[in-house]
Design an enzyme around this catalytic site. Structure first.
Site, PDB file in Angstrom:
ATOM      1  N   VAL A  51       0.838  -1.218   0.000  1.00 28.10           N
ATOM      2  CA  VAL A  51       0.000   0.000   0.000  1.00 28.10           C
ATOM      3  C   VAL A  51       0.867   1.261   0.000  1.00 28.10           C
ATOM      4  O   VAL A  51       0.556   2.245  -0.687  1.00 28.10           O
ATOM      5  CB  VAL A  51      -0.975  -0.003   1.205  1.00 28.10           C
ATOM      6  CG1 VAL A  51      -1.844   1.256   1.199  1.00 28.10           C
ATOM      7  CG2 VAL A  51      -1.860  -1.251   1.169  1.00 28.10           C
TER       8      VAL A  51
ATOM      9  N   GLU B  71     -10.267   6.234   5.425  1.00 25.75           N
ATOM     10  CA  GLU B  71     -11.116   5.702   4.354  1.00 25.75           C
ATOM     11  C   GLU B  71     -10.607   4.354   3.835  1.00 25.75           C
ATOM     12  O   GLU B  71     -11.395   3.455   3.516  1.00 25.75           O
ATOM     13  CB  GLU B  71     -11.171   6.719   3.197  1.00 25.75           C
ATOM     14  CG  GLU B  71     -12.119   6.348   2.082  1.00 25.75           C
ATOM     15  CD  GLU B  71     -13.569   6.262   2.554  1.00 25.75           C
ATOM     16  OE1 GLU B  71     -14.100   7.264   3.029  1.00 25.75           O
ATOM     17  OE2 GLU B  71     -14.158   5.178   2.439  1.00 25.75           O
TER      18      GLU B  71
ATOM     19  N   GLY C 204     -11.051  -1.094   0.846  1.00 27.74           N
ATOM     20  CA  GLY C 204     -10.005  -0.721  -0.107  1.00 27.74           C
ATOM     21  C   GLY C 204     -10.364   0.563  -0.849  1.00 27.74           C
ATOM     22  O   GLY C 204     -10.486   1.635  -0.244  1.00 27.74           O
TER      23      GLY C 204
ATOM     24  N   GLY D  56      -1.349 -10.095  -4.233  1.00 26.43           N
ATOM     25  CA  GLY D  56      -1.164  -8.985  -3.277  1.00 26.43           C
ATOM     26  C   GLY D  56      -2.422  -8.623  -2.511  1.00 26.43           C
ATOM     27  O   GLY D  56      -2.508  -7.558  -1.923  1.00 26.43           O
TER      28      GLY D  56
ATOM     29  N   LYS E  49     -13.056  -4.670  10.249  1.00 24.03           N
ATOM     30  CA  LYS E  49     -13.760  -3.736   9.359  1.00 24.03           C
ATOM     31  C   LYS E  49     -15.213  -3.528   9.800  1.00 24.03           C
ATOM     32  O   LYS E  49     -15.713  -2.407   9.774  1.00 24.03           O
ATOM     33  CB  LYS E  49     -13.682  -4.245   7.920  1.00 24.03           C
ATOM     34  CG  LYS E  49     -12.257  -4.151   7.354  1.00 24.03           C
ATOM     35  CD  LYS E  49     -12.106  -4.947   6.079  1.00 24.03           C
ATOM     36  CE  LYS E  49     -10.710  -4.808   5.483  1.00 24.03           C
ATOM     37  NZ  LYS E  49     -10.454  -5.771   4.401  1.00 24.03           N
TER      38      LYS E  49
HETATM   39  N1  HSE Z   1      -6.343  -8.705   3.148  1.00 26.27           N
HETATM   40  C1  HSE Z   1      -7.354  -7.719   2.941  1.00 26.27           C
HETATM   41  C2  HSE Z   1      -8.415  -8.290   2.009  1.00 26.27           C
HETATM   42  C3  HSE Z   1      -6.735  -6.490   2.346  1.00 26.27           C
HETATM   43  O1  HSE Z   1      -8.171  -9.344   1.415  1.00 26.27           O
HETATM   44  O2  HSE Z   1      -9.489  -7.717   1.891  1.00 26.27           O
HETATM   45  C4  HSE Z   1      -7.612  -5.295   2.331  1.00 26.27           C
HETATM   46  O3  HSE Z   1      -7.996  -4.903   3.613  1.00 26.27           O
END
Ligand code: HSE
Length: 413
Positions: free
Chosen positions: A12, A124, A129, A182, A200
């Protein structure tokens, strides 16, 4: 000129620097002033990088530089990020972060420091993402009381489940592809055991319901027990299995919240969300259901949200426009024993007639399912809504006549 520091040059962090310099001119127009990244903090050397002169290894250089007023924290974890972010806010610098672990564990405290110091703390990128969801809930939906939020919040597990559902691919192979692309966290258990989704949904619930919801108070299950047999049974009744984080405001003010794989009907807006895509369904009392959809993981989508927060922080240098939520008491989260929903059950019977009699007595609204190559002694069904205590008691009685092979909650979104 606003001088920025980026903490961490991983997936990131490097994406953030890339998006920043690619779009610098237009970002400066949007911010109404010149912007530049003065430092990048990382313990590794990047001698071939075009930004090699910006790298530092000592956070105090950044903290003690009065020119730096905006910091982007993209290290992840808590060990370094928490003291760095806290001291940056206390020093009067705005901070933006993609770090859901940090916000889920320390959000109330860090938001309070930001308000006190009249700076901003934006996150955010911590949920969804590249999908704008924190700011829209905070601003565009503020006329509503939010009744409920449910989402597919982890790209890696959604990618794995999609491969299992569409291609009949095994779990390990799908996880390896997600890691190569990734999407996955460094420790894959954060994805596959549901902790990332938990963090989250805690952030979204804290935002929607105004008090901090701590991850340790949230019932969390991952996808490691989901089998291709479960996928096939669900396919036979036009359903999909998705890892869901959900939170609901109850009439007495408590929050019902949980993370678990869930059986979802194909007509649900969440059922068609595949691959690395995430979707967040927000149920407002004025809007009804609003769904935010997009790429929930990956270098550039996540960097997009970080850079957008950098621009917001640069634009609001002397005003704290961050949202706030209060710290909470233990009783804010309702005991998961009271959680109610329908359930999919898969059972290997030693005495099929006796098992069917228990199912008839203990569950109501039972819909039996079938699949190709179904063993003679196997029973699979979806039963109507029951609370957790009743389901567990019924499964214990059923276990006297065989083995429970699978139990997945079924949700109606
Ligand atoms: N590892 C997390 C996912 C990355 O796969 O959503 C984003 O938060």
């Amino acid at each position: 000129m606003v001088k920025i520091a980026v903490l961490g040059y991983g997936v990131v962090g490097s994406g953030t620097v890339e998006v920043f310099y690619k779009n610098k001119e237009s970002l400066e127009k949007k911010a109404g002033q010149e912007l530049d990244i003065k430092y990048i903090l990382d313990i590794r050397d990047f001698d071939d990088s075009p930004y090699k002169d910006k790298f530092v290894k000592d956070f105090d250089i950044i903290l003690n530089d009065p020119e730096v007023t905006v910091i982007a924290e993209v290290i992840g974890g808590l060990k370094f990020s928490y003291p760095y972010v806290k001291s940056a806010l206390e020093a009067g610098k705005s901070v933006v972060t993609s770090n859901k672990e940090l916000v889920a564990a320390k959000g109330a405290e860090l938001l309070a420091i930001a308000k006190e110091k009249n700076v901003n703390f934006f996150f955010e990128a911590s949920v969804g993402g590249g999908i704008p969801v924190i700011k829209p809930i905070h601003t565009c939906l503020e006329a509503n009381e939010i009744d409920e939020i449910a989402g597919i919040l982890n790209g890696t597990t959604n990618f794995i489940l999609t491969k299992m559902i569409r291609d009949g691919m095994g779990f390990d192979e799908a996880l390896k592809i997600a890691q190569d692309l990734g999407y996955a966290e460094r420790d894959p258990s954060a994805d596959v055991d549901g902790h990332d989704t938990c963090r989250k949904i805690c952030i979204l619930a804290s935002l929607a319901f105004g008090k901090h919801v701590y991850p340790e108070n949230v019932h969390t299950e991952g996808i490691t027990k989901v089998t291709l047999e479960d996928v096939n049974y669900c396919d036979s009744c036009d359903c999909k299995i998705k890892l869901i984080g959900c939170a609901k405001r109850e009439e007495n003010g408590e929050i019902s919240i949980g993370v678990f794989p869930a059986v979802i009907r194909d007509e649900s807006q969440l059922a068609g969300v595949n691959d690395v895509f995430n979707a967040i369904l927000v149920r407002g009392d004025a809007t009804g259901d609003v769904v935010f959809y997009g790429k929930g993981a990956g270098k550039l989508p996540t960097a997009s949200a970080v850079v957008s927060d950098i621009v917001s922080a640069a634009k609001h240098q002397n005003t704290s426009i961050s949202l706030t939520w209060k710290d909470s008491e233990q009783t804010f989260v309702r005991s998961f024993d009271k959680f109610s929903c329908a359930n999919y059950i898969r059972f290997a019977a030693t005495d099929k007639a006796a098992a069917e009699a228990v199912i008839k007595a203990e569950f109501s609204g039972v819909e039996y399912l079938s699949r190709n190559n179904m063993p003679d002694n196997e029973l699979a069904f979806i039963a109507d809504v029951m609370d957790e205590n009743s389901v567990n008691a019924a499964l214990e009685k059923l276990s006297a006549h065989g083995e429970v092979l699978g139990r997945i909650r079924a949700l109606d979104y």
